[in-house]
Design a protein around this motif. Structure first.
Motif, PDB file in Angstrom:
ATOM      1  N   ASP A 170       0.826  -1.205   0.000  1.00 52.52           N
ATOM      2  CA  ASP A 170       0.000   0.000   0.000  1.00 52.52           C
ATOM      3  C   ASP A 170       0.863   1.259   0.000  1.00 52.52           C
ATOM      4  O   ASP A 170       1.795   1.391   0.801  1.00 52.52           O
ATOM      5  CB  ASP A 170      -0.929   0.004   1.216  1.00 52.52           C
ATOM      6  CG  ASP A 170      -1.914   1.154   1.178  1.00 52.52           C
ATOM      7  OD1 ASP A 170      -2.218   1.649   0.072  1.00 52.52           O
ATOM      8  OD2 ASP A 170      -2.397   1.557   2.256  1.00 52.52           O
ATOM      9  N   GLY A 171       0.524   2.170  -0.898  1.00 50.03           N
ATOM     10  CA  GLY A 171       1.272   3.407  -1.027  1.00 50.03           C
ATOM     11  C   GLY A 171       2.443   3.298  -1.973  1.00 50.03           C
ATOM     12  O   GLY A 171       3.051   4.309  -2.350  1.00 50.03           O
ATOM     13  N   GLY A 193      -3.172   4.100   1.621  1.00 45.08           N
ATOM     14  CA  GLY A 193      -2.038   4.715   0.929  1.00 45.08           C
ATOM     15  C   GLY A 193      -2.274   4.948  -0.548  1.00 45.08           C
ATOM     16  O   GLY A 193      -1.394   5.461  -1.241  1.00 45.08           O
TER      17      GLY A 193
END
Length: 267
Positions: A170-171, A193
């Protein structure tokens, strides 16, 4: 920008429905780039050279694979002939093929996006490959700097491992989607994210069997505990997958939509 990603193409029924419907789906949803998982495309067990050529004659940009990647032994020798085919990155070296690659996508407005597609295999209830988390970690900065979008097919059995990997990416990744279980999940979302995530995008192929196999064969196996030769199911078919709407300025997913289409087949 719209990206179409289709779940495990299963056998002749899966290949046939793509031949019949893929161009229509691309037009209907204004698709710019198409990825499919092809590890079950030949009789539900790997991908033959012939079937790889057949699929790549369709408007398909990338084929990802999974735990059945080497079931059609010829692919060991021919995978290098298909730059569009990506096998799980966490196979040990030396191994034919590649676990990720970069692809250019020219949009209708003339802008070109560089897309990195990565294929990884999970470890839980799967072949004993290298840890996908540790395999990806040292590559993250390099791949992110080299591509506008990073899209990961995480081919895994356990939902817990898939979800954990989604949060791990995530991100960093543009999108993480699961394949392998052939059953589409209803948990598509954009994580905190900004990474688009779904546990499994489902299967493209027979809808009336058991994850692609003739249902009576599977029932008999469950009842008798004796092995049977698997045969691809017949009857109605489905196309499962997702559509990613990409913000072309931010290079992030603005919307992830499940695709679930069914088609009647004449008996």
């Amino acid at each position: 920008m719209n990206i179409l990603i289709l779940g495990d193409v299963y056998g002749r029924p899966g290949r046939r429905i793509l031949k019949d419907q893929l161009t229509h789906l691309i037009s209907e949803h204004q698709i710019d780039f198409t990825i499919i998982n092809g590890e079950n495309a030949s009789g539900g067990n790997g991908l033959s050279t012939k079937n790889a050529r057949e699929l790549l004659n369709l408007p398909i940009d990338v084929i990802t694979m999974g735990n059945h990647v080497w079931q059609q032994k010829e692919l060991l020798e021919t995978i290098a002939d298909f730059p569009q085919i990506i096998r799980p990155l966490n196979y040990p070296e030396p191994c034919p093929g590649k676990g990720y690659d970069f692809f250019s996508c020219e949009l209708k407005n003339g802008v070109t996006k560089k897309i990195c597609v990565v294929n990884l295999s999970g470890q839980i209830f799967m072949p004993n490959l290298s840890c996908p988390f540790n395999t990806m970690a040292p590559l993250m900065d390099t791949l992110k700097k080299s591509a506008d979008l990073v899209i990961i097919d995480f081919h895994a059995e356990a939902t817990s491992e898939k979800i954990a990997f989604g949060y791990f990416m995530d991100g960093w990744a543009t999108a993480v989607y699961g394949t392998h279980t052939h059953v589409q999940t209803a948990d598509e979302r954009i994580l905190e994210g900004g990474t688009a995530y779904i546990t499994d995008i489902g299967m493209t192929g027979p809808i009336d069997g058991v994850i692609g196999v003739d249902r009576q064969i599977i029932i008999d196996t469950m009842l008798t505990k004796r092995p049977n030769r698997f045969v691809t199911a017949t009857g109605n078919v489905q196309i499962n997958g997702i559509i990613l709407a990409i913000d072309e300025i931010e290079n992030k997913v603005s919307k992830i939509t499940r695709l679930y289409e069914t088609y009647e087949v004449e008996k």
